[in-house]
Design a protein around this motif. Structure first.
Motif, PDB file in Angstrom:
ATOM      1  N   ARG A  43       0.930  -1.157   0.255  1.00 49.17           N
ATOM      2  CA  ARG A  43      -0.119  -0.177  -0.148  1.00 49.17           C
ATOM      3  C   ARG A  43       0.806   1.572   0.159  1.00 49.17           C
ATOM      4  O   ARG A  43       0.550   2.515  -0.885  1.00 49.17           O
ATOM      5  CB  ARG A  43      -1.355   0.374   1.155  1.00 49.17           C
ATOM      6  CG  ARG A  43      -2.086   0.977   1.651  1.00 49.17           C
ATOM      7  CD  ARG A  43      -2.948   1.004   0.287  1.00 49.17           C
ATOM      8  NE  ARG A  43      -3.517   2.512   0.123  1.00 49.17           N
ATOM      9  CZ  ARG A  43      -4.114   2.831  -1.253  1.00 49.17           C
ATOM     10  NH1 ARG A  43      -4.546   2.741  -2.606  1.00 49.17           N
ATOM     11  NH2 ARG A  43      -4.574   4.342  -0.917  1.00 49.17           N
ATOM     12  N   GLY A  46      -4.963  -3.740  12.985  1.00 53.83           N
ATOM     13  CA  GLY A  46      -5.622  -3.890  11.401  1.00 53.83           C
ATOM     14  C   GLY A  46      -6.290  -3.182  11.083  1.00 53.83           C
ATOM     15  O   GLY A  46      -6.811  -2.874   9.951  1.00 53.83           O
ATOM     16  N   GLN A  47      -6.745  -4.156  11.932  1.00 54.59           N
ATOM     17  CA  GLN A  47      -8.646  -3.995  11.616  1.00 54.59           C
ATOM     18  C   GLN A  47      -9.715  -2.355  12.301  1.00 54.59           C
ATOM     19  O   GLN A  47     -10.088  -1.886  11.065  1.00 54.59           O
ATOM     20  CB  GLN A  47      -9.740  -4.534  11.956  1.00 54.59           C
ATOM     21  CG  GLN A  47      -9.278  -6.406  11.872  1.00 54.59           C
ATOM     22  CD  GLN A  47      -9.217  -6.506  10.008  1.00 54.59           C
ATOM     23  OE1 GLN A  47      -9.840  -6.412   9.957  1.00 54.59           O
ATOM     24  NE2 GLN A  47      -8.194  -6.868   9.134  1.00 54.59           N
ATOM     25  N   ASP A  51      -6.654   1.869  10.235  1.00 65.24           N
ATOM     26  CA  ASP A  51      -6.714   1.900   8.712  1.00 65.24           C
ATOM     27  C   ASP A  51      -5.716   2.164   8.136  1.00 65.24           C
ATOM     28  O   ASP A  51      -5.231   3.486   8.471  1.00 65.24           O
ATOM     29  CB  ASP A  51      -8.622   2.305   7.975  1.00 65.24           C
ATOM     30  CG  ASP A  51      -9.160   1.882   7.031  1.00 65.24           C
ATOM     31  OD1 ASP A  51      -7.555   1.170   6.098  1.00 65.24           O
ATOM     32  OD2 ASP A  51      -9.736   2.688   6.440  1.00 65.24           O
ATOM     33  N   GLN A  98      -5.412   2.144   4.430  1.00 66.12           N
ATOM     34  CA  GLN A  98      -5.615   2.522   3.012  1.00 66.12           C
ATOM     35  C   GLN A  98      -4.951   3.519   2.902  1.00 66.12           C
ATOM     36  O   GLN A  98      -4.802   4.054   1.741  1.00 66.12           O
ATOM     37  CB  GLN A  98      -6.475   2.125   2.636  1.00 66.12           C
ATOM     38  CG  GLN A  98      -7.023   0.571   2.827  1.00 66.12           C
ATOM     39  CD  GLN A  98      -6.053  -0.225   2.283  1.00 66.12           C
ATOM     40  OE1 GLN A  98      -6.054   0.114   0.918  1.00 66.12           O
ATOM     41  NE2 GLN A  98      -5.480  -1.105   2.319  1.00 66.12           N
ATOM     42  N   ASP A  99      -5.168   4.495   3.864  1.00 71.35           N
ATOM     43  CA  ASP A  99      -5.260   6.015   3.275  1.00 71.35           C
ATOM     44  C   ASP A  99      -3.878   6.908   4.669  1.00 71.35           C
ATOM     45  O   ASP A  99      -4.506   8.423   4.073  1.00 71.35           O
ATOM     46  CB  ASP A  99      -6.482   6.991   3.427  1.00 71.35           C
ATOM     47  CG  ASP A  99      -6.865   6.494   2.069  1.00 71.35           C
ATOM     48  OD1 ASP A  99      -7.064   5.635   0.910  1.00 71.35           O
ATOM     49  OD2 ASP A  99      -8.854   5.874   2.885  1.00 71.35           O
ATOM     50  N   ASP A 100      -4.204   6.953   5.027  1.00 71.35           N
ATOM     51  CA  ASP A 100      -2.830   7.158   5.898  1.00 71.35           C
ATOM     52  C   ASP A 100      -1.687   6.206   6.018  1.00 71.35           C
ATOM     53  O   ASP A 100      -1.231   5.653   6.412  1.00 71.35           O
ATOM     54  CB  ASP A 100      -3.420   6.714   7.259  1.00 71.35           C
ATOM     55  CG  ASP A 100      -2.725   7.984   8.647  1.00 71.35           C
ATOM     56  OD1 ASP A 100      -1.726   8.241   8.554  1.00 71.35           O
ATOM     57  OD2 ASP A 100      -3.258   8.648   9.317  1.00 71.35           O
ATOM     58  N   THR A 155       2.473  -0.627  10.127  1.00 66.59           N
ATOM     59  CA  THR A 155       2.059  -1.847   9.937  1.00 66.59           C
ATOM     60  C   THR A 155       3.197  -1.962   9.564  1.00 66.59           C
ATOM     61  O   THR A 155       3.156  -3.252   9.434  1.00 66.59           O
ATOM     62  CB  THR A 155       0.567  -1.225   9.612  1.00 66.59           C
ATOM     63  OG1 THR A 155      -0.543  -0.638  10.180  1.00 66.59           O
ATOM     64  CG2 THR A 155      -0.096  -3.031   9.160  1.00 66.59           C
ATOM     65  N   GLU A 192      -4.254   0.235  19.214  1.00 65.99           N
ATOM     66  CA  GLU A 192      -5.731   0.109  18.825  1.00 65.99           C
ATOM     67  C   GLU A 192      -6.179  -0.307  19.887  1.00 65.99           C
ATOM     68  O   GLU A 192      -5.613  -1.101  20.682  1.00 65.99           O
ATOM     69  CB  GLU A 192      -5.894  -0.580  17.378  1.00 65.99           C
ATOM     70  CG  GLU A 192      -5.546  -0.146  16.221  1.00 65.99           C
ATOM     71  CD  GLU A 192      -5.195  -1.250  15.100  1.00 65.99           C
ATOM     72  OE1 GLU A 192      -5.698  -2.144  14.333  1.00 65.99           O
ATOM     73  OE2 GLU A 192      -3.758  -2.193  15.750  1.00 65.99           O
ATOM     74  N   SER A 224      -6.665   4.441  17.254  1.00 69.30           N
ATOM     75  CA  SER A 224      -8.840   3.765  16.642  1.00 69.30           C
ATOM     76  C   SER A 224      -8.380   3.700  17.818  1.00 69.30           C
ATOM     77  O   SER A 224      -8.713   1.692  17.740  1.00 69.30           O
ATOM     78  CB  SER A 224      -8.100   3.469  15.153  1.00 69.30           C
ATOM     79  OG  SER A 224      -7.200   4.194  14.350  1.00 69.30           O
ATOM     80  N   LYS A 226      -8.872   8.112  16.146  1.00 68.05           N
ATOM     81  CA  LYS A 226     -10.427   8.169  15.821  1.00 68.05           C
ATOM     82  C   LYS A 226     -11.022   6.842  16.462  1.00 68.05           C
ATOM     83  O   LYS A 226     -10.883   6.383  17.355  1.00 68.05           O
ATOM     84  CB  LYS A 226     -10.274   7.363  14.437  1.00 68.05           C
ATOM     85  CG  LYS A 226     -11.448   7.148  13.774  1.00 68.05           C
ATOM     86  CD  LYS A 226     -10.989   6.083  12.577  1.00 68.05           C
ATOM     87  CE  LYS A 226     -11.931   5.907  11.683  1.00 68.05           C
ATOM     88  NZ  LYS A 226     -12.079   4.896  10.769  1.00 68.05           N
TER      89      LYS A 226
END
Lengths: 435, 263
Positions: free
Chosen positions: A40, A134-135, A138, A140-142, A149, A218, A246, A272
């Motif tokens: 990613r 990892g759930q 996120d 994907q965009d960070d 990760t 998390e 998160s 978040k």
């Protein structure tokens, strides 16, 4: 997928990491997660001030240093670290430059708390890690979550079993050695249904130096569970600190957090919270106390994703000298989240002409039967309060310092661990020059 | 208690003061000797609260003319904290809430500041705790108020008691009570008034700023002044307050004409 990483900084970073070789893992899930994050990163880049979420926080100076990932840290003397330990009995988990240090750690508990290092996952920790790591955060965009990760060399998983109440605080101490390295600590906390726990995450500097911490935590708060989370960031004055928390809050569960940003040259904290279950509640408080040329950026996102949720937020910044505070607080109320009760307040105190504050509260409400309020102020000390104190004999400067202390004290008072609260009070007294 | 031989504490002559350019006080004259209790009455906007704030040194008010002497010293040159240390105390009409500062910490710092100025002994937290609890009995205050933030979440009556508690601790020579009776129910009024009376002695003086005569049933003044449009237009004994209560403030003007007609 293309293997061309177009951000040259990230490319160098990944290249240097590849040379180190894969750490051994007992759980193949982690290897898959790492590979996914790594691929990613290839399509991400470091944010700049042209990105909306980073427009006030210029991290271009990060590119000046290619922070290598810390190698296995040598063990600092246990005695020299004791001053940062809490007075209370705790479950203490210590990281040095992102590496978990079992030798410095210790559990004062009847054994009901379950802790595993990510490199030695077994039993319930292994299954919870597969389920949640990892759930919640996120990547994907960070890019920073993705980097953490992909590069995390170590981390811990803490599980509080159902119906268990942990009476001593869990104190996670992240120590930065001051070397020019990057630490990527990772923490997963799972409080199962009706469990209760207080967790203190504290980021401290072993000595001055330019270092980078990129931390991800998390937290899963199970049904009717209660988690009280205190986060203290007092890194070295030249350090970079970038962190993501998160949290998932299940039905009728309760999550409280107090976040204190005191150190680092540039710090960015993304928080978040997803109020995922019906009747979930959270109270999110924060204080940034900064001076000199520090920049402290706090981005929070509270997602009311279920009906009957309740959120309370009080975030404060005290900005002195040429420092720069940033607050962005987003509250999302999704269409079916009726009977949501959300309140956000952001108060900022500027103590000098050069101090700067950017604040951006955002309410996005898509349900019609809700109670939402927010407010933000940026100002100097209240004149009536100053006069009140002066009329009681306090010199003007003392009155100013006392009011500054009080402004921050409102947040410090919400730290429920007594010895930590006391230490923070002393710290803020020194910073506001009262003592 | 009036004693013509006692020392003059406060001497105000032709005092003019403005706030943001607007003149509120337009020539106030008053003399207060130690041992005396003065009441300043008047309608809202007459300038009586402004007068109290000007004496305490509120920075929003500017003295434009006249003299302001406390114990022979020119007050207008002193900062509010210097006035406090010299022995002036203002009990606020609207006491300020200070979240984050514990009341006991605030009270002790204030007490020690004034004690230090007087060359008296300062108290450590434990000593002070005993001392302040004793003073709180005077006002029938719950000691729980020590652990709470200054005035935060206090009811109107609790705030006023906290003001008088500060007066009891700081032992001022001149106390200005600005509408201390407002927002008090009758029981609280009695307790506060009783506390004030116990603090009053021949060496200090009190100025009560009030709209109503009610407080003066419990704290009996030696002088009653009526303020209007920034000046004291009438001074008399305690019976003046009773007459105002019965006839209303307009009565002053009709009454003025009658007395003016007398030889």
């Amino acid at each position: 997928m293309s293997t061309v990483i177009w951000d040259d900084y990230l490319e160098k970073l990944i290249e240097s990491w590849r040379k180190e070789g894969e750490p051994s893992r007992t759980v193949s899930y982690l290897n898959r997660l790492r590979a996914n994050a790594l691929s990613r990163i290839e399509s991400l880049r470091l944010p700049t001030i042209r990105d909306e979420e980073w427009r006030f926080t210029d991290i271009s100076s990060l590119r000046n240093t290619l922070f290598p990932r810390a190698s296995t840290a040598s063990l600092p003397g246990l005695d020299s670290q004791k001053s940062t330990f809490l007075d209370e009995p705790t479950c203490r988990l210590v990281f040095v430059d992102g590496q978990y240090m079992p030798g410095l750690s210790g559990l004062t508990d009847d054994g009901s708390i379950i802790v595993c290092s990510l490199s030695e996952l077994t039993g319930i920790c292994a299954s919870k890690t597969e389920q949640y790591l990892g759930q919640l955060a996120d990547f994907q965009d960070d890019v920073f979550v993705a980097l953490n990760t992909a590069l995390m060399h170590d981390g811990i998983c803490i599980v509080i079993p159902a119906n268990v109440s942990i009476t001593v605080p869990v104190h996670i101490l992240y120590i930065t050695s001051g070397k020019e390295v990057a630490a990527y600590p990772r923490c997963l906390l799972v409080a199962e249904s009706e469990a209760e726990v207080t967790i203190v995450e504290e980021y401290v500097a072993w000595q001055e130096g330019v270092s980078l911490t990129n931390a991800v935590t998390e937290i899963y708060v199970g049904e009717s569970a209660r988690v009280n989370h205190i986060r203290v960031q007092r890194e070295a004055s030249q350090a970079f600190h970038i962190a993501n928390n998160s949290t998932f809050v299940a039905k009728t569960a309760h999550y409280d957090s107090v976040n204190l940003a005191l150190g680092a040259r540039i710090s960015r904290f993304d928080q978040k919270i997803t109020l995922a279950g019906e009747g979930a509640e959270c109270q999110i408080d924060g204080l940034a106390l900064i001076a000199d040329r520090q920049l402290a950026d706090t981005h929070t996102f509270i997602d009311h994703a279920s009906p009957h949720g309740r959120s309370r937020q009080l975030h404060k910044c005290i900005v002195d000298e040429s420092a720069h505070g940033v607050f962005s607080g987003e509250i999302m109320v999704r269409p079916h989240s009726q009977q949501t009760d959300a309140r956000q307040l952001n108060h900022n105190l500027l103590l000098s002409e050069k101090a700067r504050m950017d604040t951006k509260p955002q309410l996005e409400i898509f349900a019609d039967d809700v109670k939402c309020a927010h407010g933000a102020t940026v100002g100097q000390l209240d004149k009536e309060s100053l006069f009140y104190l002066q009329s009681r004999g306090f010199a003007e400067e003392v009155a100013r310092n006392l009011l500054t202390y009080a402004f921050g004290g409102e947040i410090i008072n919400r730290v429920i661990v007594a010895s930590l609260r006391q230490r923070l009070e002393e710290y803020i007294l020194v910073r506001t020059r009262i003592s | 208690m009036i004693n013509a031989n006692s020392k003059i504490l406060l001497e105000v002559h032709d005092l003019h003061a403005t706030v943001s350019g607007a003149e509120i006080l337009k020539g106030v004259d008053i003399t207060v000797r130690s041992g005396e209790i003065h009441a300043i009455m008047g309608l809202n906007g007459s300038g009586k609260s402004t007068f109290a704030k000007v004496l305490a040194g509120h920075p929003s008010y500017e003295v434009t003319r006249g003299t302001l002497l406390f114990d022979g010293q020119d007050l207008s040159a002193l900062a509010p904290e210097e006035r406090a240390r010299a022995g002036i105390f203002l009990a606020f009409q609207y006491p300020v809430e200070i979240p984050g500062v514990a009341n006991n910490q605030f009270l002790r710092l204030a007490y020690n500041t004034v004690q230090g100025q007087r060359g008296e002994e300062e108290l450590d937290p434990l000593e002070f705790d005993d001392f302040v609890r004793e003073k709180m009995k005077l006002l029938k205050m719950n000691p729980d108020f020590l652990d709470r933030s200054v005035n935060e979440g206090f009811s109107g009556g609790e705030k006023k008691r906290n003001e008088i508690l500060q007066m009891a601790l700081l032992e001022p020579r001149l106390a200005l009570l600005d509408e201390t009776d407002s927002g008090l129910d009758i029981d609280a009024l009695r307790i506060v008034a009783n506390g004030v009376n116990q603090l009053s002695n021949k060496d200090n003086a009190l100025i009560l700023v009030t709209h109503y005569q009610r407080l003066l049933d419990y704290i009996v003044p030696d002088y009653v002044h009526v303020m209007e449009a920034g000046r004291i237009i009438r001074t008399s004994g305690k019976e003046l307050a009773q007459a105002l209560e019965t006839h209303g403030y307009d009565w002053i003007h009709t009454n003025e004409q009658i007395t003016g007609a007398l030889p």
